[in-house]
Scaffold this active site. Structure first.
Site, short mmCIF file in Angstrom:
data_model
loop_
_atom_site.label_atom_id
_atom_site.label_comp_id
_atom_site.label_asym_id
_atom_site.label_seq_id
_atom_site.Cartn_x
_atom_site.Cartn_y
_atom_site.Cartn_z
N LYS A 150 16.57 -8.85 18.00
CA LYS A 150 16.38 -8.19 16.71
C LYS A 150 16.77 -6.72 16.80
O LYS A 150 17.03 -6.06 15.79
CB LYS A 150 14.92 -8.30 16.27
CG LYS A 150 14.45 -9.74 16.04
CD LYS A 150 12.95 -9.81 15.83
CE LYS A 150 12.48 -11.25 15.67
NZ LYS A 150 11.00 -11.33 15.60
N ALA A 165 1.15 5.87 7.66
CA ALA A 165 2.42 6.29 7.08
C ALA A 165 2.31 7.35 5.99
O ALA A 165 3.26 8.10 5.78
CB ALA A 165 3.18 5.07 6.55
N GLY A 188 3.24 -7.02 -4.06
CA GLY A 188 2.39 -5.98 -4.61
C GLY A 188 3.14 -4.69 -4.85
O GLY A 188 2.87 -3.96 -5.82
N ASP A 193 1.02 -15.10 -9.70
CA ASP A 193 0.14 -15.75 -10.67
C ASP A 193 0.86 -15.95 -11.99
O ASP A 193 0.77 -17.02 -12.62
CB ASP A 193 -1.11 -14.89 -10.90
CG ASP A 193 -1.96 -14.73 -9.64
OD1 ASP A 193 -1.81 -15.57 -8.72
OD2 ASP A 193 -2.74 -13.78 -9.59
N GLU A 202 3.31 -3.01 -8.53
CA GLU A 202 2.67 -1.70 -8.67
C GLU A 202 3.67 -0.61 -9.06
O GLU A 202 3.31 0.34 -9.76
CB GLU A 202 1.93 -1.34 -7.39
CG GLU A 202 0.68 -2.18 -7.20
CD GLU A 202 -0.06 -1.87 -5.90
OE1 GLU A 202 0.15 -0.77 -5.34
OE2 GLU A 202 -0.85 -2.74 -5.46
N HIS A 218 9.47 -8.18 9.23
CA HIS A 218 10.18 -9.22 9.96
C HIS A 218 11.46 -9.66 9.26
O HIS A 218 12.43 -10.07 9.92
CB HIS A 218 9.27 -10.44 10.19
CG HIS A 218 9.88 -11.44 11.11
ND1 HIS A 218 10.48 -12.59 10.66
CD2 HIS A 218 10.03 -11.43 12.46
CE1 HIS A 218 10.96 -13.26 11.68
NE2 HIS A 218 10.70 -12.60 12.79
N SER A 253 1.20 1.73 -3.60
CA SER A 253 -0.10 2.15 -4.13
C SER A 253 -0.30 3.64 -3.93
O SER A 253 -0.89 4.33 -4.77
CB SER A 253 -1.24 1.40 -3.41
OG SER A 253 -1.04 0.03 -3.37
N ASN A 268 0.81 -1.22 0.00
CA ASN A 268 0.00 0.00 0.00
C ASN A 268 0.84 1.26 0.00
O ASN A 268 0.38 2.34 -0.40
CB ASN A 268 -0.99 0.01 1.17
CG ASN A 268 -0.31 -0.12 2.52
OD1 ASN A 268 0.76 -0.69 2.63
ND2 ASN A 268 -0.95 0.38 3.55
N GLU A 272 9.49 -5.80 22.31
CA GLU A 272 9.37 -7.21 21.93
C GLU A 272 10.54 -7.64 21.06
O GLU A 272 11.09 -8.72 21.23
CB GLU A 272 8.05 -7.44 21.20
CG GLU A 272 7.83 -8.90 20.81
CD GLU A 272 6.48 -9.13 20.13
OE1 GLU A 272 6.47 -9.70 19.03
OE2 GLU A 272 5.46 -8.73 20.71
N TRP A 326 14.13 -10.81 21.30
CA TRP A 326 14.62 -11.77 20.31
C TRP A 326 15.98 -11.37 19.73
O TRP A 326 16.44 -11.98 18.77
CB TRP A 326 13.62 -11.89 19.16
CG TRP A 326 12.28 -12.41 19.57
CD1 TRP A 326 11.14 -11.69 19.78
CD2 TRP A 326 11.93 -13.78 19.81
NE1 TRP A 326 10.11 -12.52 20.14
CE2 TRP A 326 10.55 -13.80 20.17
CE3 TRP A 326 12.64 -14.97 19.77
CZ2 TRP A 326 9.90 -14.98 20.48
CZ3 TRP A 326 11.97 -16.15 20.07
CH2 TRP A 326 10.61 -16.14 20.42
#
Length: 336
Positions: A303, A317, A104, A217, A108, A262, A80, A77, A297, A301
């Site tokens: 990260k 955003a 996408g 596809d 796009e 991620h 988009s 998006n 969080e 991990w």
């Protein structure tokens, strides 16, 4: 509230009974002549998410000043929307060093080199648009014919790269996307493309879920026609991990969530975490999704480093990302 939370709150209040030295909550003074820098600086004292926007600006400027390797993630998006042009600007001027996007977003970016999407409405009946051959992305209208242009573009491209496959070449998603960036250069509006500028400036674009869209596809149809057609996803995982490992400092600007978010966080586990992180998202923590997970969080991990400057900006955003770029990267580009 759990007992431990009450204890933490009590400790906080004992320590800060007077709250002396804390910044005063205050908005920008429009009675004065407008000053863009003062306007931006005023966000930090705004409170609520305005303050988090101010923190995000500071953290990104710190990434730039410290010459961190900057990862940018974007859900489809973002492409988009008009954030596509903002991300292209950063890619063209080499202000980010690696992109992770959804399928996408890849397709796009190409489609918009042929035909634009247009502003529509969030509220129009789905059946009315379906009957007219128009897909809706929020309040953005994407007519189905755009995807016919995309397929027409992709078919000769598949023929070209399949010749390379016949000679033993197996493309990773980022290599496949780089070739798309070269292919779009043949079109008149190629300089509008993120993919074009990324390949020109040797900025990798990762897409771990490359089949999740119209592109997938078309790949499905390729596999029906050519049984040995394949893409090497594991090769890119090795590439992004090594990329993270070889940097002195890494930072991430995360637009939205999902796999794009991620993939960056996971790659940085191998170096015990990012050095800076700015999340921009409307997703919340309560459902335990990775999209909604906050920086705390991520610290659990490895990260994100325990002492890494970070903020989760709870905002949409398209509202805040242009402001962030104006207050950070654009300052350095425009003041050369």
């Amino acid at each position: 509230m759990e007992h431990s939370d009450y204890q933490e709150q009590a400790r906080f209040m004992r320590r800060y009974e007077t709250l002396e030295g804390f910044p005063e909550v205050k908005g920008y003074n429009f009675e004065e002549s407008f000053d863009f820098k003062k306007f931006i600086d005023a966000y930090k004292s705004m409170g609520i998410q305005g303050t988090n926007l101010g923190y995000a600006i500071d953290i990104i400027n710190k990434m730039i000043e410290d010459k961190a390797f900057i990862f940018l993630s974007a859900t489809s998006n973002m492409i988009s929307s008009g954030n596509r042009e903002i991300i292209r600007y950063l890619t063209k001027h080499k202000k980010i060093h690696a992109l992770v996007m959804s399928a996408g977003a890849i397709e796009e970016d190409i489609i918009k080199c042929f035909k634009p999407f247009v502003i529509g409405s969030f509220d129009i009946a789905g059946r009315a648009l379906f009957d007219k051959g128009i897909g809706r992305i929020g309040n953005i209208f994407a007519p189905y014919d755009r995807y016919l242009y995309f397929e027409k573009f992709m078919n000769p491209f598949f023929d070209r790269i399949y010749d390379d496959m016949q000679n033993g070449k197996v493309f990773t998603p980022s290599e496949f996307i780089k070739e798309l960036g070269k292919e779009i250069e043949k079109e008149n509006k190629h300089e509008e493309s993120i993919l074009y500028w990324a390949q020109k400036n040797d900025i990798p674009i990762f897409c771990p879920a490359l089949t999740d869209g119209s592109l997938g596809d078309l790949m499905h149809f390729q596999r029906q026609k050519r049984k040995n057609f394949m893409i090497d996803i594991v090769g890119d995982h090795t590439k992004i991990v090594n990329m993270a490992l070889n940097q002195e400092k890494t930072g991430a600007i995360i637009l939205g969530g999902g796999v794009s978010k991620h993939y960056i966080l996971n790659a940085n586990i191998f170096r015990e975490g990012l050095d800076y992180a700015v999340y921009i998202t409307t997703a919340q923590e309560y459902d335990a999704s990775d999209s909604g997970g906050n920086p705390q969080e991520a610290i659990t991990w490895a990260k994100l480093k325990n002492d890494a400057p970070n903020v989760k900006l709870r905002a949409e955003a398209t509202i805040v990302f242009p402001i962030l770029v104006a207050a950070t990267f654009a300052r350095y580009i425009n003041n050369k």
